[in-house]
Design a protein around this motif. Sequence first.
Motif, mmCIF file in Angstrom:
data_model
loop_
_atom_site.group_PDB
_atom_site.id
_atom_site.type_symbol
_atom_site.label_atom_id
_atom_site.label_comp_id
_atom_site.label_asym_id
_atom_site.label_seq_id
_atom_site.Cartn_x
_atom_site.Cartn_y
_atom_site.Cartn_z
ATOM 1 N N VAL A 95 0.592 -1.200 -0.009
ATOM 2 C CA VAL A 95 0.009 -0.048 -0.067
ATOM 3 C C VAL A 95 0.831 1.185 0.140
ATOM 4 O O VAL A 95 0.692 2.341 -0.624
ATOM 5 C CB VAL A 95 -1.127 -0.042 1.270
ATOM 6 C CG1 VAL A 95 -1.586 1.412 1.366
ATOM 7 C CG2 VAL A 95 -1.982 -1.119 1.064
ATOM 8 N N LYS A 96 2.023 1.167 0.707
ATOM 9 C CA LYS A 96 2.890 2.222 0.902
ATOM 10 C C LYS A 96 3.619 2.840 -0.630
ATOM 11 O O LYS A 96 3.614 3.672 -0.933
ATOM 12 C CB LYS A 96 3.834 2.282 1.825
ATOM 13 C CG LYS A 96 3.051 2.227 3.253
ATOM 14 C CD LYS A 96 4.426 2.087 4.563
ATOM 15 C CE LYS A 96 3.745 2.285 5.931
ATOM 16 N NZ LYS A 96 4.663 2.190 6.948
ATOM 17 N N THR A 99 1.184 4.096 -3.065
ATOM 18 C CA THR A 99 1.023 5.446 -2.877
ATOM 19 C C THR A 99 2.097 6.378 -3.189
ATOM 20 O O THR A 99 1.769 7.272 -3.731
ATOM 21 C CB THR A 99 0.412 5.612 -1.166
ATOM 22 O OG1 THR A 99 -0.506 4.716 -0.824
ATOM 23 C CG2 THR A 99 0.292 7.198 -0.952
ATOM 24 N N ARG A 100 3.424 5.952 -3.000
ATOM 25 C CA ARG A 100 4.448 6.794 -3.373
ATOM 26 C C ARG A 100 4.404 6.734 -4.807
ATOM 27 O O ARG A 100 4.953 7.613 -5.369
ATOM 28 C CB ARG A 100 5.470 5.773 -2.897
ATOM 29 C CG ARG A 100 5.945 5.820 -1.291
ATOM 30 C CD ARG A 100 6.934 5.316 -0.739
ATOM 31 N NE ARG A 100 7.063 5.177 0.357
ATOM 32 C CZ ARG A 100 8.311 5.974 1.211
ATOM 33 N NH1 ARG A 100 9.049 7.113 0.463
ATOM 34 N NH2 ARG A 100 8.168 6.179 2.294
ATOM 35 N N LEU A 102 2.127 6.872 -6.964
ATOM 36 C CA LEU A 102 0.927 7.469 -7.407
ATOM 37 C C LEU A 102 1.517 9.113 -7.301
ATOM 38 O O LEU A 102 1.390 9.862 -8.063
ATOM 39 C CB LEU A 102 -0.430 7.483 -6.588
ATOM 40 C CG LEU A 102 -1.597 8.221 -6.887
ATOM 41 C CD1 LEU A 102 -1.899 8.269 -8.263
ATOM 42 C CD2 LEU A 102 -2.748 8.126 -6.017
ATOM 43 N N VAL A 103 2.094 9.320 -6.048
ATOM 44 C CA VAL A 103 2.606 10.731 -5.840
ATOM 45 C C VAL A 103 3.642 11.041 -6.591
ATOM 46 O O VAL A 103 3.732 12.259 -7.240
ATOM 47 C CB VAL A 103 2.924 10.780 -4.423
ATOM 48 C CG1 VAL A 103 3.253 12.358 -3.948
ATOM 49 C CG2 VAL A 103 1.708 10.730 -3.153
ATOM 50 N N CYS A 398 2.233 10.825 3.115
ATOM 51 C CA CYS A 398 1.128 10.150 2.188
ATOM 52 C C CYS A 398 0.932 9.024 2.388
ATOM 53 O O CYS A 398 -0.035 8.220 2.605
ATOM 54 C CB CYS A 398 1.401 10.596 0.588
ATOM 55 S SG CYS A 398 1.019 12.415 0.203
ATOM 56 N N ALA A 399 2.257 7.939 2.395
ATOM 57 C CA ALA A 399 2.184 6.738 2.151
ATOM 58 C C ALA A 399 1.604 6.018 3.747
ATOM 59 O O ALA A 399 0.794 5.196 3.555
ATOM 60 C CB ALA A 399 3.618 6.331 2.099
ATOM 61 N N PHE A 402 -2.232 6.575 3.916
ATOM 62 C CA PHE A 402 -2.939 5.532 3.242
ATOM 63 C C PHE A 402 -2.993 4.287 3.598
ATOM 64 O O PHE A 402 -3.684 3.233 3.842
ATOM 65 C CB PHE A 402 -2.398 5.628 1.805
ATOM 66 C CG PHE A 402 -3.053 6.481 0.735
ATOM 67 C CD1 PHE A 402 -4.338 5.804 0.213
ATOM 68 C CD2 PHE A 402 -2.653 7.815 0.740
ATOM 69 C CE1 PHE A 402 -5.014 6.980 -0.633
ATOM 70 C CE2 PHE A 402 -3.187 8.824 -0.275
ATOM 71 C CZ PHE A 402 -4.400 8.157 -0.776
ATOM 72 N N TYR A 406 -5.921 1.886 5.015
ATOM 73 C CA TYR A 406 -6.138 0.608 4.547
ATOM 74 C C TYR A 406 -6.337 -0.386 5.927
ATOM 75 O O TYR A 406 -7.102 -1.268 5.977
ATOM 76 C CB TYR A 406 -4.827 -0.005 3.997
ATOM 77 C CG TYR A 406 -4.637 -1.492 3.785
ATOM 78 C CD1 TYR A 406 -5.343 -2.178 3.004
ATOM 79 C CD2 TYR A 406 -3.606 -1.952 4.822
ATOM 80 C CE1 TYR A 406 -5.102 -3.488 2.635
ATOM 81 C CE2 TYR A 406 -3.675 -3.367 4.426
ATOM 82 C CZ TYR A 406 -4.316 -4.177 3.665
ATOM 83 O OH TYR A 406 -4.349 -5.556 3.473
#
Length: 419
Positions: A95-96, A99-100, A102-103, A398-399, A402, A406
Amino acid sequence: MAENRTGADAPKRPARARIDGIDAARALAVLGMFVVHVSADSFGLLDPDGAGRAVHDLVRGNSSALFAFLAGLSLALMTGRTRPLSGEPLRLVVVKVLTRALVLGLLGLVLDVLAAPVAVILAYYAGFFVLALPLVKLGAGALVRAAAGLAAVGPPLSFLLRQDLVSPRTPQGALSSLPEFLLTGYYPAITFMVYVFAGMAVGRLDLGAAATRVRLLVTGAVLTAFGYAGSWIALHVFGGLDRLAQESVSSLGYPAVITEDPQLRENLHEQVMDEAYSISGQVPTDSWWWLAVGTPHTGTHFEMAESVGQALLVLVVCLWLAERARILMYPLTSVGRMPLTIYAGHLFVLAVVVAALGPMDWYTPWLLESLVLGAVVFAVLWRLLLGRGPLERFLGLCADNFALLYQENRRDRYGPSAS
């Protein structure tokens, strides 16, 4: 019944300290991109037509490959180092990482809007993380085989696909399509995932062990020698350069016999090599002999061997120096602790410089030295006063958020035992 130790009930592994040598290598990758982006014309300390050009040619291609290699290594460290994670801990890391990614992808698009004359790697970088995730449970041996397998089949497969299915085009600006990401862009995944997989394999090893470092050093030297020597032999001993010269004159409508003139042959050889050094992503598909070149950003077997070999050499040297000259290496490791901030910052500065001086006049002497000095001073002061780099802090926040969402979602769906 054996107790399951892979979920949330398993004891957390103790946090391990950062490896300064990896940060130092990461700094060299980022600063190497500075060199490539401003070109040798922006050197002040070195003669642009002499040592400056040699330094530029050395880091071109290798710096971006090292960046991708270290991305794979970092992913391996995030997912368990020598003992790959599984179960809920692995899912949290995934998940982290997503997220990374995506950013990073969004940041890459934003940086491209600045219109700095640079091929921004971040959107590709984000995609590399996503493609690597299915392999995070593998050990070092399997990852080596994955890297070697892709290195073996990637160049001819790319050649065939681009020859028959993809219209040739020069990449323009931001990453705009899946074929560009995979095959035709500045940093095509079919090439750069070799570096990512190789980095993941190294990250699964015990980098503190002397025997591991010796093996990496020897492997790096062998791969580097194979890349440079193999390409030279293919071009000069087995006639690859002559064949490419013949192809070039034939494409212009001249008879191939024209290459029998020694002076003309030498001129044609120089033209072929000039074209090889101008490639940005993948070789042309008008002759299979292009796969014999080993120049930067060509995606050939020889170029990949050179890049992986030199990445291994740089890593081992940085590990050794960071342990024995920690204070001396402090500026470099400071840059390596905030590579995203430094990379994005130099693109912003370049965009301002280009806007101020114009697209034709911004290659001003001492620009490179100014960028490097500014980056090092900023990184050292920020590290001393505030610790983690600003963009790295934002990316981590952010990571973590998220990952928290989760976990809360899983608790809501499956109860407290799910987390």
